[in-house]
Design an enzyme around this catalytic site. Structure first.
Site, PDB file in Angstrom:
ATOM      1  N   THR A  71     -69.107  51.638-104.917  1.00 38.85           N
ATOM      2  CA  THR A  71     -68.263  50.056-104.279  1.00 38.85           C
ATOM      3  C   THR A  71     -69.732  50.016-103.084  1.00 38.85           C
ATOM      4  O   THR A  71     -69.079  50.617-102.070  1.00 38.85           O
ATOM      5  CB  THR A  71     -67.253  50.352-103.556  1.00 38.85           C
ATOM      6  N   PRO A  72     -70.801  49.880-102.905  1.00 39.03           N
ATOM      7  CA  PRO A  72     -71.765  49.657-101.237  1.00 39.03           C
ATOM      8  C   PRO A  72     -71.082  48.928-100.753  1.00 39.03           C
ATOM      9  O   PRO A  72     -70.407  48.358-101.026  1.00 39.03           O
ATOM     10  CB  PRO A  72     -73.085  49.384-101.925  1.00 39.03           C
ATOM     11  N   ILE A  73     -70.709  49.704 -99.039  1.00 36.51           N
ATOM     12  CA  ILE A  73     -70.740  49.041 -97.900  1.00 36.51           C
ATOM     13  C   ILE A  73     -71.263  47.631 -97.246  1.00 36.51           C
ATOM     14  O   ILE A  73     -72.868  47.467 -97.329  1.00 36.51           O
ATOM     15  CB  ILE A  73     -70.935  49.881 -96.640  1.00 36.51           C
TER      16      ILE A  73
ATOM     17  N   ASP B  56     -70.640  68.146 -81.435  1.00 34.95           N
ATOM     18  CA  ASP B  56     -71.955  68.467 -80.654  1.00 34.95           C
ATOM     19  C   ASP B  56     -71.442  68.973 -78.988  1.00 34.95           C
ATOM     20  O   ASP B  56     -70.684  69.796 -78.674  1.00 34.95           O
ATOM     21  CB  ASP B  56     -72.084  66.988 -80.466  1.00 34.95           C
TER      22      ASP B  56
ATOM     23  N   TRP C  70     -66.721  56.211-111.064  1.00 35.87           N
ATOM     24  CA  TRP C  70     -67.271  55.155-111.075  1.00 35.87           C
ATOM     25  C   TRP C  70     -68.851  55.387-112.373  1.00 35.87           C
ATOM     26  O   TRP C  70     -68.933  54.725-113.387  1.00 35.87           O
ATOM     27  CB  TRP C  70     -68.782  55.392-109.598  1.00 35.87           C
TER      28      TRP C  70
ATOM     29  N   LYS D  51     -65.578  37.900-103.876  1.00 36.42           N
ATOM     30  CA  LYS D  51     -65.968  38.773-104.178  1.00 36.42           C
ATOM     31  C   LYS D  51     -65.974  40.397-103.251  1.00 36.42           C
ATOM     32  O   LYS D  51     -67.438  40.465-103.594  1.00 36.42           O
ATOM     33  CB  LYS D  51     -67.692  38.439-104.404  1.00 36.42           C
TER      34      LYS D  51
END
Lengths: 143, 143, 143, 143
Positions: B58-60, B16, B46, B89
């Site tokens: 594998t969603p966050i 930046d 996947w 889970k």
């Protein structure tokens, strides 16, 4: 406590092959929302505070976030931003990313809190930056 | 506990106006490192697990991160990735972003932990996904 | 004519809801490939050329690109980079983004050419930059 | 010829260590502006045209762009978008990125043209997409 809403239009390119917002984009918007918060509260630009008090910006120290619902392109989000906590040399920014649905109902999509500092350049010849006590003239505008 | 290192070359465009990595880029790399971890452990893509066991990825669920030192372009980072905790889970992925300096010394630049689930599509006709118990055939490859 | 190959691993987050690379990402990589080209040819960093000859970098003037085939995550690309043309105060960088498939065949995915300048800061007190004649000491390393 | 203006607020994170917009971000915005153009002209979403006529979107074939002036954060841009040319199976989108300065003067910052197609999925069992003749019902909304 002031709350400023930074508007986001979710675009096709913000979404991943699962068709939902690719989560790093939330941090893009949160970083913009943090600057927008100060701007809307009337704090001068960092370019100006650099000249007047040496403060070059508000670097991030840590962050935590929860992903509550998915969102996708064509939706409009608002990032509700506030400062719930002032410490001696740091402060907490809180963000709630909210979607207003076509039926008028509201969903919280994501929420995050980060800790930031007001930074100046080190004067001791060493490279880098250091935190200064919260400038009262900035704090008074943001409460 | 297996540890896999995902290599990152910091480019000009990752930085930046302060000349340092714009922090949302860390989450770009962490997301890639999470997939790379499974790949290097021998877990099928996947696309394949979708066919064989319905698992689409594998969603966050949540994340937390600390920013320890700044880094800039021309530097090489390694994202040290492991799974320190398995729950019923969900599971915890840990990332340490480390820089090896030219003198051989090592700096920890950033560290993060996120909680993820193994997700399948909902079977009840509703839109969306839901978590399944950790698949033993995947867990055994990653420990 | 020297050709340098900048390697790219296509990640999930580089792809859009159509499952293919979201095309602005090609320009992310091309910008990195342009710097990598000079580095691999032995040109010092822009930080060093700023000190030694005032040259702060190679800003882009224009670009054109063709998108030939789609590509997706899990694939490895190489950005073949060269300088086919030197003009008095600008030069042409050419990029061919190539995929090596598992059967050994090769696909050209995208190709682009941009025109860039070697820039120094304006000395006349005005803000901004201006082009300088191609520095011979840099050109000789890149041919 | 219809012209639609897509608004962009330039943020800190869009800028590079030179303090100016990192040029790949222009393509992020242009891609969003292309979709916004159709939306503002009254064209249904691609999700709907997929159902009604098989058209899944407007993939890019080629692009060319000129970078005229630099811009930085805190500035507001408008991407002026139009379709200057319709061909049998492709069309040209034109973009002018314009800044309105505080004194009311206007600067053209960047301009680009890309060629796109209306795409449907291939019916011959092969993977991929193919161009269809310009749908008259879409064209009439955009002229």
């Amino acid at each position: 406590m002031k709350e400023i809403i930074y508007p986001v239009r979710v675009e096709f390119g913000h979404c991943d092959p699962a068709g939902i917002i690719w989560y790093p984009n939330f941090f893009h918007w949160i970083d913009s929302a943090s600057r927008y918060f100060f701007e809307q509260c009337g704090v001068p630009t960092w370019a100006e505070t650099t000249r007047t008090m040496g403060v070059i910006g508000t670097p991030i120290v840590d962050t935590k976030a929860k992903f509550l619902k998915t969102a996708t392109y064509g939706e409009n989000l608002g990032i509700h931003t506030s400062i719930p906590e002032w410490r001696e040399k740091s402060f907490v920014l809180r963000y709630v990313v909210r979607r207003v649905n076509k039926d008028g109902s509201v969903d919280d999509i994501m929420e995050a809190e980060d800790v930031r500092i007001f930074a100046i350049k080190r004067e001791d010849g060493k490279n880098g930056i250091r935190a200064v006590p919260i400038p009262p003239s900035i704090k008074v505008l943001c409460e």
